[in-house]
Design a protein around this motif. Structure first.
Motif, PDB file in Angstrom:
ATOM      1  N   ALA A   1      13.731 -14.881 -10.624  1.00 47.98           N
ATOM      2  CA  ALA A   1      13.452 -14.014  -9.486  1.00 47.98           C
ATOM      3  C   ALA A   1      13.703 -12.548  -9.832  1.00 47.98           C
ATOM      4  CB  ALA A   1      14.305 -14.434  -8.288  1.00 47.98           C
ATOM      5  N   GLU A   2      14.769 -12.268 -10.581  1.00 48.67           N
ATOM      6  CA  GLU A   2      15.078 -10.897 -10.976  1.00 48.67           C
ATOM      7  C   GLU A   2      13.994 -10.328 -11.899  1.00 48.67           C
ATOM      8  OE1 GLU A   2      17.313  -7.316 -11.298  1.00 48.67           O
ATOM      9  OE2 GLU A   2      17.360  -8.994  -9.883  1.00 48.67           O
ATOM     10  N   LEU A   3      13.528 -11.153 -12.833  1.00 48.38           N
ATOM     11  CA  LEU A   3      12.476 -10.701 -13.737  1.00 48.38           C
ATOM     12  C   LEU A   3      11.189 -10.412 -12.971  1.00 48.38           C
ATOM     13  CD1 LEU A   3      11.303 -10.138 -16.523  1.00 48.38           C
ATOM     14  CD2 LEU A   3      10.891 -12.605 -16.777  1.00 48.38           C
ATOM     15  N   ASP A   4      10.853 -11.270 -12.037  1.00 47.97           N
ATOM     16  CA  ASP A   4       9.639 -11.052 -11.236  1.00 47.97           C
ATOM     17  C   ASP A   4       9.745  -9.734 -10.460  1.00 47.97           C
ATOM     18  OD1 ASP A   4       7.082 -11.926 -10.045  1.00 47.97           O
ATOM     19  OD2 ASP A   4       8.258 -12.077  -8.210  1.00 47.97           O
ATOM     20  N   LEU A   5      10.910  -9.470  -9.880  1.00 48.96           N
ATOM     21  CA  LEU A   5      11.114  -8.225  -9.136  1.00 48.96           C
ATOM     22  C   LEU A   5      10.988  -7.014 -10.055  1.00 48.96           C
ATOM     23  CD1 LEU A   5      11.958  -6.590  -6.634  1.00 48.96           C
ATOM     24  CD2 LEU A   5      14.348  -7.057  -7.256  1.00 48.96           C
ATOM     25  N   ARG A   6      11.616  -7.075 -11.229  1.00 52.12           N
ATOM     26  CA  ARG A   6      11.575  -5.939 -12.154  1.00 52.12           C
ATOM     27  C   ARG A   6      10.156  -5.687 -12.656  1.00 52.12           C
ATOM     28  NH1 ARG A   6      15.755  -3.028 -10.813  1.00 52.12           N
ATOM     29  NH2 ARG A   6      17.690  -4.247 -10.804  1.00 52.12           N
ATOM     30  N   GLN A   7       9.380  -6.743 -12.845  1.00 52.98           N
ATOM     31  CA  GLN A   7       7.992  -6.559 -13.260  1.00 52.98           C
ATOM     32  C   GLN A   7       7.181  -5.887 -12.160  1.00 52.98           C
ATOM     33  OE1 GLN A   7       6.583 -10.432 -14.390  1.00 52.98           O
ATOM     34  NE2 GLN A   7       7.677 -10.447 -16.343  1.00 52.98           N
ATOM     35  N   GLN A   8       7.409  -6.280 -10.927  1.00 52.65           N
ATOM     36  CA  GLN A   8       6.695  -5.647  -9.818  1.00 52.65           C
ATOM     37  C   GLN A   8       7.059  -4.169  -9.701  1.00 52.65           C
ATOM     38  OE1 GLN A   8       7.229  -7.879  -6.187  1.00 52.65           O
ATOM     39  NE2 GLN A   8       6.838  -9.827  -7.181  1.00 52.65           N
ATOM     40  N   VAL A   9       8.339  -3.852  -9.884  1.00 54.11           N
ATOM     41  CA  VAL A   9       8.762  -2.452  -9.838  1.00 54.11           C
ATOM     42  C   VAL A   9       8.083  -1.655 -10.949  1.00 54.11           C
ATOM     43  CG1 VAL A   9      10.730  -0.900 -10.139  1.00 54.11           C
ATOM     44  CG2 VAL A   9      10.952  -2.953  -8.717  1.00 54.11           C
ATOM     45  N   LEU A  10       8.022  -2.216 -12.153  1.00 53.08           N
ATOM     46  CA  LEU A  10       7.399  -1.528 -13.275  1.00 53.08           C
ATOM     47  C   LEU A  10       5.912  -1.308 -13.031  1.00 53.08           C
ATOM     48  CD1 LEU A  10       7.435  -0.305 -16.067  1.00 53.08           C
ATOM     49  CD2 LEU A  10       7.250  -2.612 -17.032  1.00 53.08           C
ATOM     50  N   VAL A  11       5.233  -2.318 -12.503  1.00 54.78           N
ATOM     51  CA  VAL A  11       3.801  -2.167 -12.203  1.00 54.78           C
ATOM     52  C   VAL A  11       3.586  -1.056 -11.182  1.00 54.78           C
ATOM     53  CG1 VAL A  11       1.820  -3.305 -11.128  1.00 54.78           C
ATOM     54  CG2 VAL A  11       3.175  -4.525 -12.824  1.00 54.78           C
ATOM     55  N   GLU A  12       4.473  -0.970 -10.186  1.00 54.52           N
ATOM     56  CA  GLU A  12       4.350   0.071  -9.168  1.00 54.52           C
ATOM     57  C   GLU A  12       4.615   1.452  -9.766  1.00 54.52           C
ATOM     58  OE1 GLU A  12       3.569   1.674  -5.486  1.00 54.52           O
ATOM     59  OE2 GLU A  12       3.340  -0.422  -6.112  1.00 54.52           O
ATOM     60  N   VAL A  13       5.664   1.558 -10.571  1.00 49.92           N
ATOM     61  CA  VAL A  13       6.007   2.851 -11.164  1.00 49.92           C
ATOM     62  C   VAL A  13       4.957   3.289 -12.179  1.00 49.92           C
ATOM     63  CG1 VAL A  13       7.695   4.038 -12.615  1.00 49.92           C
ATOM     64  CG2 VAL A  13       8.480   2.582 -10.766  1.00 49.92           C
ATOM     65  N   ALA A  14       4.438   2.330 -12.954  1.00 55.51           N
ATOM     66  CA  ALA A  14       3.462   2.654 -13.988  1.00 55.51           C
ATOM     67  C   ALA A  14       2.051   2.760 -13.449  1.00 55.51           C
ATOM     68  CB  ALA A  14       3.508   1.611 -15.092  1.00 55.51           C
ATOM     69  N   ASN A  15       1.863   2.434 -12.178  1.00 57.46           N
ATOM     70  CA  ASN A  15       0.550   2.549 -11.528  1.00 57.46           C
ATOM     71  C   ASN A  15      -0.515   1.723 -12.249  1.00 57.46           C
ATOM     72  OD1 ASN A  15      -1.190   3.606  -9.491  1.00 57.46           O
ATOM     73  ND2 ASN A  15      -2.067   4.988 -10.992  1.00 57.46           N
ATOM     74  N   GLY A  16      -0.162   0.480 -12.545  1.00 56.64           N
ATOM     75  CA  GLY A  16      -1.162  -0.377 -13.174  1.00 56.64           C
ATOM     76  C   GLY A  16      -0.517  -1.514 -13.914  1.00 56.64           C
ATOM     77  N   PRO A  17      -1.336  -2.381 -14.494  1.00 54.45           N
ATOM     78  CA  PRO A  17      -0.801  -3.551 -15.206  1.00 54.45           C
ATOM     79  C   PRO A  17      -0.048  -3.148 -16.458  1.00 54.45           C
ATOM     80  CG  PRO A  17      -3.162  -3.337 -15.563  1.00 54.45           C
ATOM     81  CD  PRO A  17      -2.806  -2.329 -14.507  1.00 54.45           C
ATOM     82  N   VAL A  18       0.924  -3.968 -16.814  1.00 54.14           N
ATOM     83  CA  VAL A  18       1.742  -3.720 -18.002  1.00 54.14           C
ATOM     84  C   VAL A  18       1.798  -4.986 -18.851  1.00 54.14           C
ATOM     85  CG1 VAL A  18       3.156  -1.898 -16.989  1.00 54.14           C
ATOM     86  CG2 VAL A  18       3.791  -4.278 -16.618  1.00 54.14           C
ATOM     87  N   ALA A  19       0.688  -5.718 -18.864  1.00 54.71           N
ATOM     88  CA  ALA A  19       0.674  -7.016 -19.540  1.00 54.71           C
ATOM     89  C   ALA A  19       1.012  -6.886 -21.018  1.00 54.71           C
ATOM     90  CB  ALA A  19      -0.699  -7.675 -19.361  1.00 54.71           C
ATOM     91  N   ALA A  20       0.408  -5.897 -21.709  1.00 56.55           N
ATOM     92  CA  ALA A  20       0.653  -5.757 -23.142  1.00 56.55           C
ATOM     93  C   ALA A  20       2.103  -5.404 -23.434  1.00 56.55           C
ATOM     94  CB  ALA A  20      -0.281  -4.697 -23.719  1.00 56.55           C
ATOM     95  N   LEU A  21       2.727  -4.659 -22.527  1.00 53.19           N
ATOM     96  CA  LEU A  21       4.116  -4.275 -22.749  1.00 53.19           C
ATOM     97  C   LEU A  21       5.038  -5.485 -22.725  1.00 53.19           C
ATOM     98  CD1 LEU A  21       6.101  -1.901 -23.121  1.00 53.19           C
ATOM     99  CD2 LEU A  21       6.327  -1.844 -20.642  1.00 53.19           C
ATOM    100  N   LEU A  22       4.692  -6.486 -21.908  1.00 53.06           N
ATOM    101  CA  LEU A  22       5.540  -7.668 -21.807  1.00 53.06           C
ATOM    102  C   LEU A  22       5.562  -8.475 -23.094  1.00 53.06           C
ATOM    103  CD1 LEU A  22       4.545  -8.887 -18.232  1.00 53.06           C
ATOM    104  CD2 LEU A  22       6.506  -7.503 -18.913  1.00 53.06           C
ATOM    105  N   ALA A  23       4.618  -8.201 -23.983  1.00 52.76           N
ATOM    106  CA  ALA A  23       4.586  -8.918 -25.254  1.00 52.76           C
ATOM    107  C   ALA A  23       5.447  -8.237 -26.308  1.00 52.76           C
ATOM    108  CB  ALA A  23       3.145  -9.013 -25.762  1.00 52.76           C
ATOM    109  N   ARG A  24       6.193  -7.197 -25.935  1.00 56.70           N
ATOM    110  CA  ARG A  24       7.003  -6.453 -26.886  1.00 56.70           C
ATOM    111  C   ARG A  24       8.440  -6.380 -26.402  1.00 56.70           C
ATOM    112  NH1 ARG A  24       4.197  -0.840 -27.593  1.00 56.70           N
ATOM    113  NH2 ARG A  24       5.192  -0.863 -29.646  1.00 56.70           N
ATOM    114  N   GLY A  25       9.325  -6.026 -27.308  1.00 52.59           N
ATOM    115  CA  GLY A  25      10.730  -5.900 -26.972  1.00 52.59           C
ATOM    116  C   GLY A  25      11.430  -4.988 -27.965  1.00 52.59           C
TER     117      GLY A  25
END
Length: 454
Positions: free
Chosen positions: A195-219
């Motif tokens: 649940a925390e990861l889902d929330l943080r992803q939604q926040v990032l998508v909102e802040v970044a104004n778009g999808p961040v799919a490629a970023l999730l493949a990196r660390g």
């Protein structure tokens, strides 16, 4: 489940070109869409126009006045009304020769423009800081979920082993119950982490104004830490004193208030304007004449205006601007104090996270050795299943805390850079260079290196 969906889509993310979503590009996209940045950009454009208006006050002004009238004149009651018409066109040009308030007004407009530019820089720094925190929170939450999942799997293996040992008489029933309780707790932790990861992803998508799919493949690389010297706090404070957008705005606010005070005091001073006019008139008669007339006239002169009395309004305006100047000076001191405290807090927080990360890296290696020792002890009968479970729990807690400390160190470093007015593309490129392809099985393999259940 969220984790399973991410795992299924992760190969697709890895297949995407990395250059399609680098951190600098992500930051640029977020800046372009940030509401605060757009608002301060509009304020900057307005300040540019105010400066243009202050400069234009030095130039001439021209007016065209056109007057046309129809008149009906009657001298006595019995007389017939006599109509006549009059037309007049006047072009007047005025050039200020001396107005003491113009230069302070120009200074105030320049300071306001620099203030608006400082506000824009501050908005950009804060927007970049928000993006960095959102990205690092996603990375941290993803690692927490991975560790919670690995811990759940390890506890599941221990539970299966405890049940087998109970069936052959090598373990007591309380050990099985304890293993079951630990599995239930690990499942709850994994659900909370999802649940925390889902929330943080939604926040990032909102802040970044778009999808961040490629970023999730990196660390972030496991041993990558921000470059911060323990003895550099004075250097950070000195840099913030010079480059901080907040402090720059506060200084310019004082300059603007002083210029407004000079402008208000110049309301006592006389003004001199150069005037020139050209008049063209025509009429079909007047009250005293029945003959039509047509003519032109030109005039050049100077106008001296000396203020004598304004019912105390000028003195009141000067007193008002003096009070506003004192207010701006107080806000400058407050901004300087707030900045110093903020820089020190961010520095200490970053340095603390760095120290924790280094200490937890050693603790993680020690806990891995402890898990292997407890597993061997369980195999020869000198350790119980509960001992193995406890060692594994401490190992995964150390790994979870290590991940948090590393990401908190990067987040604190970015905040320190933002407070100092130094956060920019170079920082994004430096962090982007520390990103590698994130493999979902890394935590599991690390768990295996730490040891499986018996």
């Amino acid at each position: 489940m969220i984790r399973s969906a991410v795992v299924r889509l992760l190969p697709l993310f890895i297949a995407l070109p990395v250059a399609a979503q680098t951190l600098p590009e992500l930051a640029d996209r977020a800046l372009a869409a940030d509401p605060a940045v757009r608002a301060t950009s509009a304020s900057l454009r307005a300040a540019e126009e105010r400066l243009y208006q202050a400069r234009a006050a030095y130039g001439p002004t021209a007016h065209l006045t056109a007057t046309s009238s129809d008149t009906r004149y009657r001298e006595g009651v019995a007389e017939q009304a006599r109509p006549f018409r009059s037309d007049q066109y006047v072009v007047q040009v005025s050039q200020p020769l001396w107005r003491g308030a113009l230069y302070p007004a120009l200074q105030a407009a320049r300071s306001q423009l620099e203030q608006a530019d400082g506000a824009l820089q501050q908005a950009r720094q804060e927007a970049q800081q928000r993006v960095a925190e959102a990205v690092l929170e996603v990375f941290k939450s993803r690692d927490v979920l991975a560790h919670a999942t690995a811990l759940r799997e390890a506890y599941g293996e221990q539970l299966a082993s405890a049940r087998r040992s109970f069936q052959v008489g090598r373990a007591a029933a309380p050990e099985v119950r304890e293993a079951e309780a630990r599995v239930d707790g690990a499942v709850a932790q994994a659900l909370a982490a999802e649940a925390e990861l889902d929330l943080r992803q939604q926040v990032l998508v909102e802040v970044a104004n778009g999808p961040v799919a490629a970023l999730l493949a990196r660390g972030v690389v496991a041993d990558a830490l921000p470059p911060l010297r323990a003895d550099s706090v004075l250097d950070w404070l000195s840099r913030a004193e010079v480059e901080s957008p907040q402090l720059r705005q506060a200084r310019l606010a004082v300059e603007t208030a002083e210029a407004e005070t000079r402008k208000a005091s110049m309301a006592h001073a006389p003004t001199v304007d150069l005037n020139a006019s050209y008049t063209r008139s025509s009429d079909t008669g007047t009250v005293t004449s029945i003959f039509p007339r047509r003519g032109t006239s030109t005039a050049v002169g100077a106008t001296l205006t000396i203020p004598l009395f304004a019912s105390g309004a000028t003195q009141s305006r000067v007193a008002e601007t003096l009070a506003l100047r004192d207010k701006a000076a107080g806000e400058l001191d407050l901004a300087r104090r707030t900045l110093v405290i903020g820089v020190r807090q961010a520095f200490v927080a970053t340095l603390s996270a760095l120290s924790q990360a280094k200490a937890l890296a050693t603790a993680e290696r020690s806990q891995a050795l402890s898990v292997r020792a407890n597993q061997r002890g369980f195999e020869v009968g000198i350790k119980t299943n509960a001992d193995v479970l406890e060692a594994q729990g401490r190992l995964f807690e150390a790994r979870r805390d290590l991940s948090r400390a590393r990401h908190d160190a990067w987040a604190g470093y970015f905040r320190l850079r933002a407070l100092s007015g130094a956060l920019g593309e170079g920082d994004w490129q430096a962090l982007d260079a520390q990103l590698v392809a994130h493999q979902p099985g890394e935590i599991g393999r690390a768990r295996e290196r730490g040891g499986n259940g018996p």
